[in-house]
Design an enzyme around this catalytic site. Structure first.
Site, PDB file in Angstrom:
ATOM      1  N   GLU A 117      48.341  46.651  43.110  1.00  0.00           N
ATOM      2  CA  GLU A 117      48.142  45.660  44.009  1.00  0.00           C
ATOM      3  C   GLU A 117      48.684  44.452  44.019  1.00  0.00           C
ATOM      4  OE1 GLU A 117      43.228  46.741  43.513  1.00  0.00           O
ATOM      5  OE2 GLU A 117      43.782  44.875  43.462  1.00  0.00           O
ATOM      6  N   CYS A 126      50.386  36.794  43.990  1.00  0.00           N
ATOM      7  CA  CYS A 126      49.685  37.307  42.632  1.00  0.00           C
ATOM      8  C   CYS A 126      50.275  38.815  42.588  1.00  0.00           C
ATOM      9  CB  CYS A 126      48.239  37.145  42.738  1.00  0.00           C
ATOM     10  SG  CYS A 126      47.367  38.066  41.213  1.00  0.00           S
ATOM     11  N   CYS A 183      44.823  49.203  33.201  1.00  0.00           N
ATOM     12  CA  CYS A 183      44.880  48.275  32.191  1.00  0.00           C
ATOM     13  C   CYS A 183      44.020  48.789  30.834  1.00  0.00           C
ATOM     14  CB  CYS A 183      44.052  46.808  32.546  1.00  0.00           C
ATOM     15  SG  CYS A 183      44.421  45.518  31.286  1.00  0.00           S
ATOM     16  N   CYS A 205      38.186  44.745  29.302  1.00  0.00           N
ATOM     17  CA  CYS A 205      37.248  43.408  29.350  1.00  0.00           C
ATOM     18  C   CYS A 205      36.108  44.126  30.365  1.00  0.00           C
ATOM     19  CB  CYS A 205      38.040  42.320  30.139  1.00  0.00           C
ATOM     20  SG  CYS A 205      39.413  41.881  29.263  1.00  0.00           S
ATOM     21  N   CYS A 224      35.814  43.626  33.918  1.00  0.00           N
ATOM     22  CA  CYS A 224      37.035  43.528  34.974  1.00  0.00           C
ATOM     23  C   CYS A 224      37.086  45.002  35.679  1.00  0.00           C
ATOM     24  CB  CYS A 224      38.210  43.053  34.302  1.00  0.00           C
ATOM     25  SG  CYS A 224      39.723  43.370  35.176  1.00  0.00           S
ATOM     26  N   GLU A 241      47.420  44.231  31.688  1.00  0.00           N
ATOM     27  CA  GLU A 241      47.901  43.128  30.640  1.00  0.00           C
ATOM     28  C   GLU A 241      49.297  42.640  30.684  1.00  0.00           C
ATOM     29  OE1 GLU A 241      46.626  40.811  29.035  1.00  0.00           O
ATOM     30  OE2 GLU A 241      48.556  40.412  27.971  1.00  0.00           O
ATOM     31  N   HIS A 249      37.388  33.112  28.193  1.00  0.00           N
ATOM     32  CA  HIS A 249      35.996  33.500  28.590  1.00  0.00           C
ATOM     33  C   HIS A 249      35.162  33.470  27.365  1.00  0.00           C
ATOM     34  CE1 HIS A 249      38.830  35.029  31.487  1.00  0.00           C
ATOM     35  NE2 HIS A 249      38.837  36.056  30.855  1.00  0.00           N
ATOM     36  N   CYS A 302      41.282  41.478  41.081  1.00  0.00           N
ATOM     37  CA  CYS A 302      42.154  42.323  40.693  1.00  0.00           C
ATOM     38  C   CYS A 302      41.536  43.550  40.392  1.00  0.00           C
ATOM     39  CB  CYS A 302      42.842  42.161  39.410  1.00  0.00           C
ATOM     40  SG  CYS A 302      41.596  41.079  38.072  1.00  0.00           S
TER      41      CYS A 302
HETATM   42  N1  SAH Z   1      45.476  40.850  31.460  1.00  0.00           N
HETATM   43  C1  SAH Z   1      45.709  39.510  32.223  1.00  0.00           C
HETATM   44  C2  SAH Z   1      45.839  39.219  33.722  1.00  0.00           C
HETATM   45  C3  SAH Z   1      44.355  39.864  34.219  1.00  0.00           C
HETATM   46  S1  SAH Z   1      43.656  39.253  35.638  1.00  0.00           S
HETATM   47  C4  SAH Z   1      44.473  38.774  31.665  1.00  0.00           C
HETATM   48  O1  SAH Z   1      43.644  39.040  30.917  1.00  0.00           O
HETATM   49  O2  SAH Z   1      44.660  37.375  31.814  1.00  0.00           O
HETATM   50  C5  SAH Z   1      43.664  37.576  35.738  1.00  0.00           C
HETATM   51  C6  SAH Z   1      42.333  36.703  35.382  1.00  0.00           C
HETATM   52  O3  SAH Z   1      41.276  37.258  36.232  1.00  0.00           O
HETATM   53  C7  SAH Z   1      41.854  37.310  33.982  1.00  0.00           C
HETATM   54  O4  SAH Z   1      41.384  35.860  33.276  1.00  0.00           O
HETATM   55  C8  SAH Z   1      40.658  38.235  34.296  1.00  0.00           C
HETATM   56  O5  SAH Z   1      39.964  38.199  32.967  1.00  0.00           O
HETATM   57  C9  SAH Z   1      40.100  37.613  35.308  1.00  0.00           C
HETATM   58  N2  SAH Z   1      39.234  38.471  36.198  1.00  0.00           N
HETATM   59  C10 SAH Z   1      39.246  39.782  35.979  1.00  0.00           C
HETATM   60  N3  SAH Z   1      38.151  40.389  36.701  1.00  0.00           N
HETATM   61  C11 SAH Z   1      37.352  39.413  37.341  1.00  0.00           C
HETATM   62  C12 SAH Z   1      36.535  39.265  38.285  1.00  0.00           C
HETATM   63  N4  SAH Z   1      35.791  40.283  38.707  1.00  0.00           N
HETATM   64  N5  SAH Z   1      36.087  37.981  38.739  1.00  0.00           N
HETATM   65  C13 SAH Z   1      36.610  36.795  38.248  1.00  0.00           C
HETATM   66  N6  SAH Z   1      37.783  36.934  37.473  1.00  0.00           N
HETATM   67  C14 SAH Z   1      38.015  38.135  36.912  1.00  0.00           C
END
Ligand code: SAH
Length: 389
Positions: free
Chosen positions: A130, A143, A150, A154, A157, A200, A256, A373
């Site tokens: 995406e 973006c 991934c 987390c 996510c 990631e 976080h 994402c």
């Molecule tokens: N792997 C990278 C990029 C991930 S996406 C990273 O961890 O930074 C970018 C951001 O969106 C990250 O901070 C991730 O934790 C956050 N994210 C993921 N799912 C989310 C959600 N459902 N709502 C809000 N932020 C989210």
């Protein structure tokens, strides 16, 4: 036009489905999905102007045609060789037999009422990624994703629910940007790029930097490195490696949680790397690049959005020339986490500001097209794509 290039952007708020017949598909089945030919051909976005120059010369043509071809793609938005009118016909034919402009096809194009575009791209192997284009004032931000799935896991996510399938190639990384740029009205340029989609980023560091360098080069889109932000879960070794590469990309670290115990729960990789190490590596990135690091903080109701966490986060970041970006959680169907109240976000922000920190709160865009994402790819798994098996 080649490989399902997007020609319809309406109606807003709906997902335009190529597969489900929601929109006119241009081109032959071979071009738009069957792709027996394109499996043998590689995308030109995988190679440099120098490499294409050598290929062109091998076939008895003048080397400058390579730069012309890339100018057509990056500046003039060409998506096929036929229209490259100043390239000799014989060379265009040869190019068409060996190469494609793009290697993905658009499986879905969603347009939200706020104008956010989301593309679900299907790669040559059927896997799906995406990417999103957002407009806000004068900003045009894309973006992009770096991996299919991934591996970080987390807990809140959507991207990591089924683990990582593979890294994206540098061409697939560049292609997301070019395809989204091609959606902009003629004459408009992209102003910002964030690597915050699926995957990631630093687990695919080499392909990512090769792709970003291409986008930022004069033979690419000529975007300033300072307009690019790479978001990472926080892999200290890779953060140090990126720092040693001496680029000017911005780094955003997904913190976080302000304590080891809470971060271990939300970001499982933390048990291996440790919050302290992540913050040290971020300090090193700032020292070497001179770029202020952003710490991202996804706020989840009742989990990490309280005053105690706000104070602990302020303690952690206070002495740094850092920026905190608060991200109200975007709920993922099937996961037990909720968005915090507006009041909780305001209070949390207030604590950080009172301690002199630079803070922003991220606005959610494109919610009705699953722009967060991993969400669109997950929802469309029901359509039955091989990439989602
Ligand atoms: N792997 C990278 C990029 C991930 S996406 C990273 O961890 O930074 C970018 C951001 O969106 C990250 O901070 C991730 O934790 C956050 N994210 C993921 N799912 C989310 C959600 N459902 N709502 C809000 N932020 C989210």
């Amino acid at each position: 036009m080649e490989s399902g290039s997007v020609t319809c952007r309406r109606p807003p708020g709906k997902l335009i489905s190529y597969e489900l017949g929601g929109c006119v598909v241009e081109g032959s089945p071979e071009r738009d999905g069957g792709r027996p030919m394109s499996e043998l051909r590689r995308s030109l976005l995988e190679i440099s102007p120098e490499e294409l120059g050598a290929w062109v010369v091998d076939r008895g043509h003048r080397p400058y045609h390579a730069r012309q071809v890339f100018r057509w793609i990056f500046e003039r938005r060409a998506e096929a060789f036929e229209g490259m009118s100043d390239i000799p016909k014989r060379l265009r034919d040869e190019l068409g037999l060996a190469w494609t402009v793009f290697s993905t096809r658009v499986a879905l194009h969603g347009v939200a009422t706020d104008g956010t575009d989301k593309l679900l791209l299907e790669c040559g192997d059927g896997r799906r990624v995406e990417c999103v284009l957002m407009a806000e004032g004068d900003r045009r931000t894309v973006c992009i994703s770096t991996q299919v799935g991934c591996g970080m896991g987390c807990v809140f996510c959507a991207s990591g629910l089924k683990g990582v399938e593979r890294n994206l190639t540098r061409g697939e990384i560049v292609e997301q940007v070019v395809r989204l740029r091609n959606l902009l009205p003629e004459g408009e340029r992209l102003t910002n790029l964030v690597v915050m989609g699926m995957g990631e980023s630093l687990a695919n560091l080499d392909n990512l930097v090769a792709g970003l360098d291409r986008i930022c080069s004069n033979e690419g889109l000529g975007m300033g490195q300072r307009r690019v932000t790479i978001s990472t879960v926080g892999l200290p070794d890779k953060m140090r490696k990126l720092a040693a590469m001496d680029r000017s990309y911005n780094l955003a670290v997904s913190l976080h949680a302000p304590t080891e115990a809470l971060r271990d729960r939300l970001v499982p990789i933390n048990a291996k790397v440790g919050l302290r190490e992540v913050v040290d590596a971020a300090d090193e990135y700032f020292r070497r690049s001179g770029r202020r690091v952003t710490f991202e903080y996804v706020m989840i109701r009742g989990v990490n959005d309280g005053l105690a966490e706000a104070k602990a986060l302020a303690d952690l970041l206070e002495a740094k020339k850092a920026h905190a970006n608060l991200i109200p959680y975007n709920p993922v169907p099937g996961l037990p986490f909720e968005r915090p109240s507006a009041e909780a976000v305001r209070r949390f922000e207030g604590v950080l500001k009172a301690r002199g920190l630079s803070v922003s709160v991220r606005k959610t865009k494109g919610r009705e097209i699953d722009a967060a994402c991993g969400q669109l790819r997950r929802r469309t798994a029901a359509v039955g794509s091989p990439g989602d098996l």
